[in-house]
Design an enzyme around this catalytic site. Structure first.
Site, PDB file in Angstrom:
ATOM      1  N   SER A 147      -9.403   2.531   3.040  1.00 24.37           N
ATOM      2  CA  SER A 147      -8.469   3.262   2.203  1.00 24.37           C
ATOM      3  C   SER A 147      -7.482   2.354   1.455  1.00 24.37           C
ATOM      4  O   SER A 147      -6.729   2.819   0.609  1.00 24.37           O
ATOM      5  CB  SER A 147      -7.665   4.250   3.061  1.00 24.37           C
ATOM      6  N   LYS A 203       0.844  -1.192   0.000  1.00 25.60           N
ATOM      7  CA  LYS A 203       0.000   0.000   0.000  1.00 25.60           C
ATOM      8  C   LYS A 203       0.882   1.247   0.000  1.00 25.60           C
ATOM      9  O   LYS A 203       1.893   1.304   0.704  1.00 25.60           O
ATOM     10  CB  LYS A 203      -0.910  -0.016   1.230  1.00 25.60           C
ATOM     11  N   SER A 243     -10.147  -0.134   6.988  1.00 26.21           N
ATOM     12  CA  SER A 243      -9.522   0.094   5.684  1.00 26.21           C
ATOM     13  C   SER A 243      -8.914  -1.136   5.039  1.00 26.21           C
ATOM     14  O   SER A 243      -8.520  -1.087   3.880  1.00 26.21           O
ATOM     15  CB  SER A 243      -8.456   1.183   5.796  1.00 26.21           C
TER      16      SER A 243
END
Length: 446
Positions: free
Chosen positions: A154, A79, A178
């Protein structure tokens, strides 16, 4: 089955037996990325040179009889909130365009030391806040099941990359869901270990009191393998859950007007499947959800604003619209509000422990509807979506998110929460083996 679709345990075995090379495996993944990423937009940076070098080094180590660890030779994605030395890391924001860390996050360093193969950085909502946003350096990732729909966030790119078959495992972060909500929207597995189980050094903070690292994966076994390789709780799925006591917290979501009937039906079917597998399933009640969500929201917004306040005052125009609005929502919170929320969190952890005590784990809802379309986010405004994730960041319990069905061609998901990560993996692996929701993959052009 194509190389990029092999379970990680199978890959690890074949690599060690000499039946597969990391170079061949890595090239299969890079080919998938080249073919599918233009549509899905999960990867924001593809580290081809680093991946090929790591694959060659892994093969050389195998040939020399050196076993560096279970992830040796296996590709993974990171990420874009998590640092990797020498690779751009924007944290999803134009404020950090061109930022290149000079050291690895601890969890990345651990995987690289084992000979894992870094495929690149995958998309995140700006600073892990809200989205999807169209005013940032990279357009938002798209849901591989329907490119007109969002991935959730996210950890948007992590979920999309795994769902699209570009990688089997991707690192994510989870402060209010997330890892788990995009896992649900994209039909993949999300594993959030207990609070503090993985070190956060080298990970951009959102709310230190709630921040967790986690894994998105194509299967429960893949998630467990990667988590253990990073130093998280080791967990091997047993072949049976017969005799386990599993609670079903149906009332936590069933009466919410925002709950799609298909979600309720899928969760009821999941409870039935657990029962057919031999578990004793009974309805239970968890602590009041709105109270837990309110306390978590106060902590999240207060801590996020504290981290960003100086930058907001100096460079407010550098923030995207949605991120700015999310951050300034914490302005009215006082120190007393935060202290009260943290005290409530302590009570909630104790209350959750009491609720979980009679059970090996508890099943409940994750996100309460399929992924909405991008059209719902017109004018780049934030849109609230109903979910049941934030309380487990407040309490710090481990949670496994996994797919349990479909509605209108889009995935639906559930959460299994408990006190022990290994138990969650055991239950999830048994459920995964007995159903086909997790085995289905979206059609994409090759």
């Amino acid at each position: 089955m194509q190389l990029a679709d092999l379970p990680l345990a199978t890959v690890a075995q074949q690599l060690r037996a000499g039946d597969l090379t990391s170079v061949a495996l890595t090239e299969a993944h890079l080919a998938r990325i080249a073919a599918r990423n233009p549509d899905v937009r999960a990867f924001v940076t593809v580290t081809e040179a680093q991946a090929r070098a790591a694959a060659q080094a892994a093969d050389a180590a195998f040939a020399a009889g050196r076993d560096l660890g279970v992830m040796q030779g296996i590709p993974f994605a990171i990420k874009d909130l998590i640092d990797m030395a020498g690779v751009p890391c924007t944290y999803g924001s134009r404020r950090h365009a061109g930022h290149v860390p000079d050291r690895d996050a601890v969890v990345v360093a651990r995987l690289l030391a084992q000979g894992a193969v870094p495929l690149g950085k995958v998309a995140t909502y700006e600073y892990a806040l809200v989205g999807p946003s169209f005013d940032q350096p990279h357009p938002p990732a798209r849901n591989p099941w329907n490119l007109g729909h969002i991935t959730g966030g996210s950890s948007s790119g992590s979920a999309a990359a795994v769902a699209a078959g570009m990688v089997r495992v991707a690192l994510g972060t989870d402060t209010g869901g997330s890892v788990r909500s995009p896992a649900c929207y994209c039909g993949v597995v999300g594993l959030k270990p207990p609070y503090g189980a993985l070190p956060m050094e080298g990970v951009y903070p959102l709310s230190p009191g709630l921040d967790h690292l986690g894994v998105m994966a194509a299967s429960v076994g893949d998630a467990a393998l990667c988590l253990a390789a990073m130093g998280g709780p080791a967990a091997e799925g047993a072949h049976t859950i017969r005799g386990l006591n599993i609670g079903y917290a149906r009332d936590w979501f069933a009466t919410d007007p925002a709950c799609d009937p298909a979600v309720l039906a899928a969760l009821d079917d999941t409870a039935g499947a657990l029962s057919l597998l031999g578990a004793r399933v009974s309805l239970t009640t968890l602590p009041d959800y709105p109270t837990m969500e309110a306390a978590g929201a106060i902590i999240l917004h207060a801590e996020a604003l504290a981290h960003h306040l100086a930058a907001l005052q100096a460079h407010a125009a550098g923030y995207g619209r949605q991120a700015y609005q999310s951050l300034v929502s914490g302005v009215r919170l006082t120190d007393a509000d935060l202290a009260q929320a943290r005290q409530a969190a302590v009570r909630m952890r104790a209350a959750m422990e009491t609720c979980l005590a009679p059970f090996d784990a508890v099943l409940t809802g994750n996100v309460l509807a399929p992924a909405p379309p991008f059209s719902a986010f017109a004018d780049d405004r934030a849109v609230w979506t109903a979910m049941r994730t934030l309380p487990f960041n407040v309490t710090g319990h481990p949670v496994l998110a996994l797919p349990v069905g479909f509605a209108g061609g889009l995935p639906l998901g559930a959460q299994i929460v408990g006190r022990d990560t290994a138990m969650l993996v055991r239950i999830g692996a048994a459920l995964e083996a007995a159903t086909d929701a997790g085995a289905q993959r979206p059609y994409l052009r090759t």
